[in-house]
Scaffold this active site. Structure first.
Site, mmCIF file in Angstrom:
data_model
loop_
_atom_site.group_PDB
_atom_site.id
_atom_site.type_symbol
_atom_site.label_atom_id
_atom_site.label_comp_id
_atom_site.label_asym_id
_atom_site.label_seq_id
_atom_site.Cartn_x
_atom_site.Cartn_y
_atom_site.Cartn_z
ATOM 1 N N SER A 170 54.347 55.072 43.551
ATOM 2 C CA SER A 170 55.324 54.610 44.537
ATOM 3 C C SER A 170 56.232 55.780 44.917
ATOM 4 C CB SER A 170 56.159 53.492 43.910
ATOM 5 O OG SER A 170 57.335 53.309 44.650
ATOM 6 N N SER A 171 56.812 55.700 46.117
ATOM 7 C CA SER A 171 57.665 56.803 46.589
ATOM 8 C C SER A 171 58.927 56.970 45.740
ATOM 9 C CB SER A 171 58.052 56.588 48.050
ATOM 10 O OG SER A 171 58.662 55.335 48.215
ATOM 11 N N CYS A 172 59.224 56.000 44.864
ATOM 12 C CA CYS A 172 60.423 56.132 44.017
ATOM 13 C C CYS A 172 60.232 57.151 42.903
ATOM 14 C CB CYS A 172 60.832 54.785 43.448
ATOM 15 S SG CYS A 172 59.696 54.180 42.205
ATOM 16 N N TYR A 220 60.824 52.467 36.013
ATOM 17 C CA TYR A 220 59.559 52.241 36.735
ATOM 18 C C TYR A 220 58.975 53.571 37.211
ATOM 19 C CZ TYR A 220 56.879 50.312 40.774
ATOM 20 O OH TYR A 220 55.932 49.974 41.703
ATOM 21 N N LYS A 239 55.335 55.448 36.469
ATOM 22 C CA LYS A 239 54.423 55.872 37.543
ATOM 23 C C LYS A 239 54.124 57.379 37.455
ATOM 24 C CE LYS A 239 53.689 51.999 39.644
ATOM 25 N NZ LYS A 239 52.335 51.437 39.689
ATOM 26 N N HIS A 288 61.171 42.648 47.392
ATOM 27 C CA HIS A 288 61.652 43.792 48.169
ATOM 28 C C HIS A 288 62.393 43.272 49.408
ATOM 29 C CE1 HIS A 288 58.352 45.772 45.866
ATOM 30 N NE2 HIS A 288 59.258 46.699 45.758
HETATM 31 N N1 LIG Z 1 55.066 46.425 47.205
HETATM 32 C C1 LIG Z 1 55.518 47.635 47.513
HETATM 33 O O1 LIG Z 1 56.417 47.786 48.367
HETATM 34 C C2 LIG Z 1 54.940 48.830 46.846
HETATM 35 C C3 LIG Z 1 53.941 48.760 45.891
HETATM 36 N N2 LIG Z 1 53.454 49.907 45.319
HETATM 37 C C4 LIG Z 1 52.425 49.898 44.271
HETATM 38 O O2 LIG Z 1 51.301 49.136 44.637
HETATM 39 C C5 LIG Z 1 50.740 48.510 43.487
HETATM 40 C C6 LIG Z 1 50.589 47.023 43.749
HETATM 41 O O3 LIG Z 1 51.852 46.477 44.088
HETATM 42 P P1 LIG Z 1 51.988 45.055 44.799
HETATM 43 O O4 LIG Z 1 50.674 44.614 45.288
HETATM 44 O O5 LIG Z 1 53.142 45.132 45.706
HETATM 45 O O6 LIG Z 1 52.423 44.140 43.568
HETATM 46 P P2 LIG Z 1 52.215 42.574 43.395
HETATM 47 O O7 LIG Z 1 53.301 42.115 42.495
HETATM 48 O O8 LIG Z 1 52.048 41.911 44.710
HETATM 49 O O9 LIG Z 1 50.826 42.475 42.626
HETATM 50 C C7 LIG Z 1 50.700 42.982 41.346
HETATM 51 C C8 LIG Z 1 49.369 42.569 40.794
HETATM 52 O O10 LIG Z 1 49.301 43.069 39.450
HETATM 53 C C9 LIG Z 1 48.729 42.085 38.635
HETATM 54 N N3 LIG Z 1 49.275 42.195 37.281
HETATM 55 C C10 LIG Z 1 50.583 42.197 36.919
HETATM 56 N N4 LIG Z 1 50.673 42.248 35.588
HETATM 57 C C11 LIG Z 1 49.414 42.278 35.092
HETATM 58 C C12 LIG Z 1 48.850 42.325 33.811
HETATM 59 N N5 LIG Z 1 49.639 42.353 32.702
HETATM 60 N N6 LIG Z 1 47.506 42.337 33.681
HETATM 61 C C13 LIG Z 1 46.715 42.312 34.769
HETATM 62 N N7 LIG Z 1 47.172 42.277 36.023
HETATM 63 C C14 LIG Z 1 48.520 42.253 36.182
HETATM 64 C C15 LIG Z 1 49.112 40.744 39.238
HETATM 65 O O11 LIG Z 1 48.122 39.807 38.883
HETATM 66 P P3 LIG Z 1 48.334 38.190 38.967
HETATM 67 O O12 LIG Z 1 48.668 37.917 40.407
HETATM 68 O O13 LIG Z 1 47.054 37.637 38.571
HETATM 69 O O14 LIG Z 1 49.472 37.891 38.036
HETATM 70 C C16 LIG Z 1 49.124 41.070 40.725
HETATM 71 O O15 LIG Z 1 47.888 40.804 41.296
HETATM 72 C C17 LIG Z 1 51.668 48.825 42.314
HETATM 73 O O16 LIG Z 1 51.148 49.899 41.577
HETATM 74 C C18 LIG Z 1 52.948 49.251 42.992
HETATM 75 O O17 LIG Z 1 53.643 50.186 42.240
HETATM 76 C C19 LIG Z 1 53.955 51.130 45.664
HETATM 77 C C20 LIG Z 1 54.919 51.253 46.604
HETATM 78 C C21 LIG Z 1 55.503 50.124 47.274
HETATM 79 C C1 LIG Z 2 59.177 50.073 46.766
HETATM 80 C C2 LIG Z 2 60.441 50.392 46.039
HETATM 81 O O1 LIG Z 2 61.246 49.221 45.968
HETATM 82 C C3 LIG Z 2 62.487 49.305 45.232
HETATM 83 O O2 LIG Z 2 63.347 50.215 45.788
HETATM 84 P P1 LIG Z 2 64.028 50.077 47.203
HETATM 85 O O3 LIG Z 2 63.357 50.973 48.161
HETATM 86 O O4 LIG Z 2 65.479 50.259 47.042
HETATM 87 O O5 LIG Z 2 63.604 48.613 47.671
HETATM 88 P P2 LIG Z 2 64.183 47.207 48.105
HETATM 89 O O6 LIG Z 2 63.223 46.755 49.114
HETATM 90 O O7 LIG Z 2 64.417 46.291 46.963
HETATM 91 O O8 LIG Z 2 65.626 47.509 48.776
HETATM 92 C C4 LIG Z 2 65.750 48.344 49.902
HETATM 93 C C5 LIG Z 2 67.162 48.315 50.440
HETATM 94 O O9 LIG Z 2 67.371 47.029 51.044
HETATM 95 C C6 LIG Z 2 68.618 46.485 50.622
HETATM 96 N N1 LIG Z 2 68.578 45.019 50.717
HETATM 97 C C7 LIG Z 2 69.316 44.287 51.566
HETATM 98 N N2 LIG Z 2 69.108 42.983 51.370
HETATM 99 C C8 LIG Z 2 68.157 42.900 50.396
HETATM 100 C C9 LIG Z 2 67.527 41.795 49.791
HETATM 101 O O10 LIG Z 2 67.785 40.635 50.055
HETATM 102 N N3 LIG Z 2 66.589 42.102 48.837
HETATM 103 C C10 LIG Z 2 66.280 43.382 48.490
HETATM 104 N N4 LIG Z 2 65.314 43.602 47.559
HETATM 105 N N5 LIG Z 2 66.903 44.442 49.058
HETATM 106 C C11 LIG Z 2 67.824 44.200 49.994
HETATM 107 C C12 LIG Z 2 68.769 47.039 49.213
HETATM 108 O O11 LIG Z 2 70.118 46.990 48.784
HETATM 109 C C13 LIG Z 2 68.264 48.474 49.396
HETATM 110 O O12 LIG Z 2 69.280 49.276 49.918
HETATM 111 C C14 LIG Z 2 62.228 49.693 43.816
HETATM 112 O O13 LIG Z 2 61.596 48.670 43.194
HETATM 113 C C15 LIG Z 2 61.356 50.953 43.731
HETATM 114 O O14 LIG Z 2 60.899 51.089 42.416
HETATM 115 C C16 LIG Z 2 60.208 50.980 44.690
HETATM 116 O O15 LIG Z 2 59.174 51.535 44.417
#
Ligand SMILES: NC(=O)C1=CN([C@@H]2O[C@H](COP(=O)(O)OP(=O)(O)OC[C@H]3O[C@@H](n4cnc5c(N)ncnc54)[C@H](OP(=O)(O)O)[C@@H]3O)[C@@H](O)[C@H]2O)C=CC1
Ligand SMILES: C[C@H]1O[C@H](OP(=O)(O)OP(=O)(O)OC[C@H]2O[C@@H](n3cnc4c(=O)[nH]c(N)nc43)[C@H](O)[C@@H]2O)[C@@H](O)[C@@H](O)C1=O
Length: 322
Positions: free
Chosen positions: A117-119, A146, A150, A189
């Site tokens: 992830s970009s974090c 986290y 990563k 998010h």
């Molecule tokens: N969402 C975002 O904005 C971003 C996501 N990413 C990366 O992308 C990847 C996927 O994220 P995303 O799809 O959003 O996450 P989700 O929460 O939508 O999905 C996560 C998945 O992981 C599975 N999982 C969680 N815990 C376990 C476990 N203990 N054993 C097996 N499977 C498990 C879940 O399975 P089940 O549903 O069956 O519980 C689910 O399918 C991650 O590596 C994340 O860091 C990176 C940047 C941004």
């Molecule tokens: C993908 C990325 O996601 C996370 O980091 P983040 O970029 O800060 O993501 P976020 O989507 O949660 O917030 C973005 C911004 O938005 C604002 N904000 C407003 N209102 C709401 C609100 O209602 N919910 C949330 N979540 N944020 C809100 C919030 O205060 C912040 O300024 C980490 O998990 C990190 O580990 C990671 O990988």
């Protein structure tokens, strides 16, 4: 991209394990690979296979013998979840990825794509963020646990390449959104949170919504269908130790994003900001020139992506993850 290569085309008939195939990213990759003719996709829910369980993970790999693995299983959440449960985000993610990558190595998996992830980049990295800025400064405190997990994953991929010469790779997506997202008010998010909050306010006739933070941080958003395309592109065209950024190359303030969501949803009331909630890093914009040079750029515009995600949300509101 210096390490671009032309590998043997991926074997569509080989067993391909998409870890996390029910999540936002995994489900998009699953759909795309299916459309692209991958006929032996394997997926397991976390109930069927808990990747934190090392023995079960090794047993699964030994039985299934995947040729390709996309590791999109992780414990994932928004800023508040990351800040509140750092132990879980560190420990669960470390265990899942170490088990899956060790089992993949022990079972001769040819290609692995690890998703970070970009974090992972320093909180105050110069913008846009280049891949080489990794480990050049302090991390953002709300997601340092986290991010460290990563970063360990990226290092494990690089270590396998160095020690065993396998063409495993890592991709670092920016903030993602789209169908299948987590819409939990506390855990999600920002984009799914705003879609749900504004749509509920519109439906229930509320005239004020409260978002988190100041609204001034800048974020870059990529639709998950684009992300899936980028993953397949990298598997087919990239072989290098450096993680590759995946994004659009454009960012906006959270206030601007909130206004787009309000407009698309049809919410016309007031917007307030709860500044007791964290802002997180002030800006997170990826430099995506490596990916662009390799021949891939994002295709789905932000407004278009938000519009289709709102439609998806409304169609699935009774079954969404909360
Ligand atoms: N969402 C975002 O904005 C971003 C996501 N990413 C990366 O992308 C990847 C996927 O994220 P995303 O799809 O959003 O996450 P989700 O929460 O939508 O999905 C996560 C998945 O992981 C599975 N999982 C969680 N815990 C376990 C476990 N203990 N054993 C097996 N499977 C498990 C879940 O399975 P089940 O549903 O069956 O519980 C689910 O399918 C991650 O590596 C994340 O860091 C990176 C940047 C941004
Ligand atoms: C993908 C990325 O996601 C996370 O980091 P983040 O970029 O800060 O993501 P976020 O989507 O949660 O917030 C973005 C911004 O938005 C604002 N904000 C407003 N209102 C709401 C609100 O209602 N919910 C949330 N979540 N944020 C809100 C919030 O205060 C912040 O300024 C980490 O998990 C990190 O580990 C990671 O990988």
């Amino acid at each position: 991209m210096t390490e671009t290569f032309t590998p043997a085309p991926l074997d569509r008939d080989a067993v391909t394990y998409v870890a996390g195939h029910r999540g936002l990213v995994g489900s998009a990759i699953w759909r795309l690979l299916g459309e692209q003719g991958f006929g032996r996709l394997v997926g397991k829910s976390s109930k069927e296979l808990d990747l934190k369980d090392r023995d079960a993970t090794f047993e699964f790999f030994a039985e299934t013998k995947p040729k390709y693995v996309v590791l999109a299983a992780a414990k994932v959440g928004g800023i508040l979840a990351n800040n509140t449960y750092p132990v879980d985000f560190l420990s669960d993610n470390m265990r899942m990825q170490v088990n899956a990558l060790d089992a993949a190595l022990a079972n001769d998996v040819e290609r692995v794509l690890f998703l970070g992830s970009s974090c992972i980049y320093p909180k105050l990295a110069p913008q846009p963020i280049k891949e080489e800025y990794l480990l050049t400064g302090h991390l953002e405190e709300t997601n340092d646990a986290y991010a460290i997990a990563k970063i360990a994953g990226i290092l494990q991929i690089q270590a396998v390449r160095r020690q065993y010469g396998l063409p495993w790779i890592s991709a670092m997506p920016t903030n993602l959104y789209g169908p299948g997202d987590n819409f939990s008010p506390e855990g999600s998010h920002v984009l799914p949170a705003l879609i749900r909050r504004y749509d509920e306010a519109r439906r229930d006739g509320h005239d004020t919504v409260t978002n988190w933070g100041t609204g001034s941080p800048r974020r870059e958003f990529l639709h998950v269908n684009d992300m899936a395309e980028a993953c397949l592109h990298l598997l087919e065209h990239y072989d290098g130790p450096d993680q590759v950024n995946v994004g659009t190359g454009e960012d906006s303030t959270i206030k601007e994003i909130a206004n787009v969501v309000a407009d698309v949803v049809g919410y016309t009331g007031q917007i307030e900001w709860d500044t007791t909630k964290p802002d997180g890093t002030p800006q997170k914009l990826l430099d995506v020139s490596k990916l662009a040079e390799s021949g891939w750029t994002a295709g789905i515009g932000l407004r278009e992506g938000i519009t289709s995600t709102v439609e998806w949300y409304r169609e699935h509101v009774d079954s969404i993850r909360t």
